[in-house]
Design an enzyme around this catalytic site. Structure first.
Site, short mmCIF file in Angstrom:
data_model
loop_
_atom_site.label_atom_id
_atom_site.label_comp_id
_atom_site.label_asym_id
_atom_site.label_seq_id
_atom_site.Cartn_x
_atom_site.Cartn_y
_atom_site.Cartn_z
N SER A 23 1.34 1.18 -26.65
CA SER A 23 1.30 0.40 -27.88
C SER A 23 2.64 0.45 -28.60
CB SER A 23 0.16 0.91 -28.76
OG SER A 23 -0.16 0.01 -29.77
N GLU A 66 -7.02 -8.17 -25.11
CA GLU A 66 -6.45 -7.60 -26.33
C GLU A 66 -5.45 -8.55 -26.99
OE1 GLU A 66 -3.48 -4.44 -26.07
OE2 GLU A 66 -3.80 -4.42 -23.89
N HIS A 113 -7.78 -1.86 -26.15
CA HIS A 113 -6.35 -1.57 -26.25
C HIS A 113 -6.08 -0.11 -25.90
CE1 HIS A 113 -2.31 -1.76 -27.95
NE2 HIS A 113 -2.60 -0.77 -28.78
#
Length: 356
Positions: A192, A295, A325
């Site tokens: 991320s 996502e 995610h």
């Protein structure tokens, strides 16, 4: 006449705002990258995904239970606690400078090293919260994994965290868990926000003339803070983790988002340090990217893979259907997490085969 003057003044202010936005951000249109097709695995999500959804809902409930600084503190504590009941197969070793922790799987060659950059939206997450990933990553790569505890916003500037990641990488080149020793193999990995740090770090190493990583792994990287990729809005409802957190933000007029990012991050959303997709992607090492097809950030990953390939840098993009995610953090709960780490192991084996 008053209303005429007021209307003209409003139009003048609007025109000035539009001009200021264009001059400040100079946004490159990357929509042509969306034309490239990327295969999605043909498999149904496992039944265990429901439990992962329940854990995600718990995190949302914690975040909503308080507001402001108290809410952020509660979310950070909740994320860290996710690792408390894990059965770790790796030895854990704290490191004071740079601050972080090692994960060392049995049989690891400590001259093989991985720098791990955790996610959490640049405001949360820690080496502790991501032990499910770093433990598995050490086993998959047969390397000592160092998760750096980089500085987070809003207590610190975005670039403070970037500098911590850079310094940790340079330190790892010459230091392992037993002390000073040169690295034989270097990998950078992250998820991320940390996945974005990972990709930006590769470009910085290239531009700085430092020893480049042998490869990189990015789980659901953000790659672009301009929120212009189609899935940033199109997958809000499908994204069980990011949708409730950032869905409203993604629906705002994009110029407002850009000015907001500039105010919070103190760097432009078009700056390659915050949005590595918008930098030069030539001359980078082999990179594996894994993302969920459902996502919000999937098109960020697709765009990065397409642009890197166009500029001659090898990127392997793997897409799973229906996953949350950064589902890799739900190892060993999710079979798809096991699959993901098996792919990481295969990627690293391929890197080594190509080097010999």
């Amino acid at each position: 006449m008053f209303w005429l003057y007021l209307t003209l003044a409003a139009l003048a202010l609007l025109a000035a705002a539009v001009l200021a936005t264009r001059l400040t951000f100079r946004l490159e249109d990357l929509s042509a990258l969306d034309r490239q097709a990327h295969a999605v695995r043909q498999q149904a999500p496992s039944p265990e995904l429901q439990r992962a959804h329940e854990l995600v809902e718990q995190a949302h409930a914690v975040a909503k239970s308080r507001s402001g600084k108290a809410g952020l503190a509660a979310l950070r504590e909740h994320m860290d606690a996710l690792s408390d009941d894990l059965v770790l197969h790796s030895a854990r070793q704290l490191q004071k400078a740079p601050r972080g922790e090692w994960m060392i799987a049995p049989g690891t060659d400590t001259r093989r090293r991985v720098l791990y950059l955790h996610g959490g939206g640049w405001t949360a997450g820690s080496p502790r919260s991501h032990r499910a990933i770093t433990d598995r990553l050490s086993r998959a790569t047969r390397a000592a994994v160092f998760a750096v505890d980089y500085r987070l916003m809003p207590e610190h500037r975005f670039m403070d965290g970037v500098k911590d990641c850079r310094e940790a990488y340079c330190w790892l080149l010459d230091n392992g868990p037993e002390g000073a020793a040169a690295a034989d193999f270097m990998l950078v990995a992250g998820d991320s926000a940390g996945g974005s740090h990972t990709l930006a770090l590769l470009a910085w190493l290239r531009d700085s003339g430092l020893r480049q990583a042998d490869g990189a792994v990015a789980f659901s990287p953000s790659t672009d803070l301009t929120l212009t990729a189609p899935s940033n809005r199109g997958n809000i409802a499908a994204d069980r983790l990011l949708g409730p957190m950032f869905g409203r933000l993604a629906r705002l007029p994009r110029p407002l988002v850009w000015w907001g990012v500039l105010a919070l991050f103190r760097v432009s959303p078009t700056d390659p340090q915050a949005s590595p997709l918008r930098g030069r992607l030539a001359g980078l090492p082999p990179t594996l990217i894994q993302a969920s097809a459902d996502e919000m950030l999937v098109d960020n990953a697709r765009r990065y893979a397409a642009r890197a390939a166009a500029e001659g840098s090898p990127v392997t993009l793997q897409l799973w259907p229906g996953m949350v995610h950064v589902w890799q953090i739900f190892a060993p709960l999710l079979p798809e997490a096991d699959e993901a780490f098996a792919e990481v192991a295969a990627f690293v084996a391929q890197l080594e085969a190509e080097q010999t």
